[in-house]
Design an enzyme around this catalytic site. Sequence first.
Site, PDB file in Angstrom:
ATOM      1  CG  ASP A  28      -0.137  -0.133   2.541  1.00 21.90           C
ATOM      2  OD1 ASP A  28       0.814  -0.928   2.584  1.00 21.90           O
ATOM      3  OD2 ASP A  28      -0.463   0.568   3.513  1.00 21.90           O
ATOM      4  NE  ARG A  50       1.155   4.597  -9.561  1.00 21.43           N
ATOM      5  CZ  ARG A  50       1.252   5.742 -10.234  1.00 21.43           C
ATOM      6  NH1 ARG A  50       2.439   6.284 -10.458  1.00 21.43           N
ATOM      7  NH2 ARG A  50       0.177   6.355 -10.695  1.00 21.43           N
ATOM      8  CE  LYS A 141      -0.402   0.678   6.519  1.00 26.02           C
ATOM      9  NZ  LYS A 141       0.890   0.496   5.856  1.00 26.02           N
ATOM     10  CD  GLU A 183       1.520  -0.061  10.309  1.00 23.60           C
ATOM     11  OE1 GLU A 183       0.653  -0.242   9.429  1.00 23.60           O
ATOM     12  OE2 GLU A 183       2.716   0.089  10.047  1.00 23.60           O
ATOM     13  CD  GLU A 185       6.689   1.961  11.480  1.00 25.01           C
ATOM     14  OE1 GLU A 185       5.802   2.032  10.603  1.00 25.01           O
ATOM     15  OE2 GLU A 185       7.897   1.823  11.215  1.00 25.01           O
ATOM     16  CE  LYS A 225       2.050  -3.452   8.914  1.00 22.62           C
ATOM     17  NZ  LYS A 225       1.773  -3.663   7.502  1.00 22.62           N
ATOM     18  CB  SER A 267       9.769  -5.638   7.844  1.00 23.32           C
ATOM     19  OG  SER A 267       9.522  -4.795   6.749  1.00 23.32           O
ATOM     20  N   GLY A 268       9.591  -2.580   9.280  1.00 24.50           N
ATOM     21  CA  GLY A 268      10.133  -1.344   9.830  1.00 24.50           C
ATOM     22  C   GLY A 268      11.563  -0.967   9.469  1.00 24.50           C
ATOM     23  N   GLY A 269      12.126  -1.584   8.431  1.00 21.63           N
ATOM     24  CA  GLY A 269      13.497  -1.248   8.052  1.00 21.63           C
ATOM     25  C   GLY A 269      14.481  -2.365   8.370  1.00 21.63           C
ATOM     26  CB  SER A 296       1.404  -7.145   8.143  1.00 21.90           C
ATOM     27  OG  SER A 296       0.864  -6.216   7.223  1.00 21.90           O
ATOM     28  CE1 TYR A 355       5.416   0.725   3.787  1.00 23.27           C
ATOM     29  CE2 TYR A 355       3.187   0.722   2.942  1.00 23.27           C
ATOM     30  CZ  TYR A 355       4.387   0.091   3.147  1.00 23.27           C
ATOM     31  OH  TYR A 355       4.560  -1.182   2.678  1.00 23.27           O
TER      32      TYR A 355
HETATM   33  P1  13P Z   1       7.375  -2.329   6.296  1.00 25.61           P
HETATM   34  O1  13P Z   1       7.271  -3.823   6.533  1.00 25.61           O
HETATM   35  O2  13P Z   1       8.172  -1.966   5.092  1.00 25.61           O
HETATM   36  O3  13P Z   1       7.734  -1.568   7.530  1.00 25.61           O
HETATM   37  O4  13P Z   1       5.904  -1.842   5.911  1.00 25.61           O
HETATM   38  C1  13P Z   1       4.804  -2.370   6.472  1.00 25.61           C
HETATM   39  C2  13P Z   1       3.718  -1.381   6.495  1.00 25.61           C
HETATM   40  O5  13P Z   1       2.623  -1.639   6.070  1.00 25.61           O
HETATM   41  C3  13P Z   1       3.993  -0.062   7.091  1.00 25.61           C
HETATM   42  O6  13P Z   1       2.798   0.633   7.262  1.00 25.61           O
END
Ligand code: 13P
Length: 355
Positions: A28, A50, A141, A183, A185, A225, A267-269, A296, A355
């Site tokens: 996304d 895309r 999300k 989520e 984060e 998430k 995964s966050g990097g 995810s 994102y």
């Molecule tokens: P990453 O796994 O690249 O962090 O992205 C997941 C995601 O949906 C972030 O909002």
Amino acid sequence: MTLKYYKDELKKNASALAKPGKGILAVDESTKTIGKRLSSIDVENTEDNRKAYRGMLFTTPGLDEFISGAILFEETLFQKHPDGEQMVQKLQKLGIIPGIKVDTGLRPLPGANPIETFCSGLDGLVERAADYYAQGARFAKWRAVLQITDDGCPSKLSIAENAWGLARYARSVQESGLVPIIEPEILMDGSHEIKKTALVQEEVIKAVYAACQLNGVLLEGTLLKPSMTTPGADSSQKSEPKAVAEMTIRIMERCVPASVPGIVFLSGGLSEEAASVYLNLMNGIDRKAKWNVSFSYGRALQHSCLKAWGGKDITAGQNALIARAKANSEASKGLYVAGSQPSSDEALFVAGYTY
Ligand code: 13P
């Protein structure tokens, strides 16, 4: 319609998304972010490109063995594959549940530290979610972002506002039949130790569930998430993967109600390999609650796939995607053998990631 009308369907779809051995493909990225990805392989950010890239992902044979759902950007939800069929139908044919990012991005949070944000998109959300449902989406999300700094972030204001936003979003999309992925984060940016991340994360996730309680969110029809509990990317005190896995599960046990069917990490990097290894270790821990612990991932599922595709090689791209999807499916069962599938060790961390 209301949440009451969709109650059984929300529970059924949340359980299907949290099916053991499966995880979610996050595709996304906003048009700007996908542009950065495409430019890394010298492909221009046009609608056709895309479509070609995401169309390649959504026609990967056998992907449904490892992936339960895919989160789409609005453009993709209403888009046709290059062969003329709707993208949503491609996913449905594979047996993958289409989802949609419904937030409209991060905005500065007045009254807080200048780096702090809130997540926008609540106005008209019940109605928008109904349109997405009609188009075939069954989950949603919303990404709220918090950051740890030496000068007191995240502030109490930022925690309260982001928890409230997540809960309002969750209740709003449930009114229209979409399972909310919640989520919160916590960015990896910063030089803090893992203990600091753990303290902050516990406070944030508890605030999120307190707000969910006030908003009457049906927890059985949601997924969480979170980010993993890691030290800051610039911390001088590195943590072993086992310590990250143990700390993450401990925080989840303290905060996430047992009625939530699944926790799907972002995964966050982290590199592709680290994201699989950490998930695998978490699933080796005998935990107190029975939520499914899975993935995810965006970057950690797409990085080597994007490179292998390179704008033209559909088979190479699909093979690379299957390799990481299978690896993470194994990790979600605690069965991943590190290095058993092709992957990249490249750190995918970007400071102040949007994102
Ligand atoms: P990453 O796994 O690249 O962090 O992205 C997941 C995601 O949906 C972030 O909002």
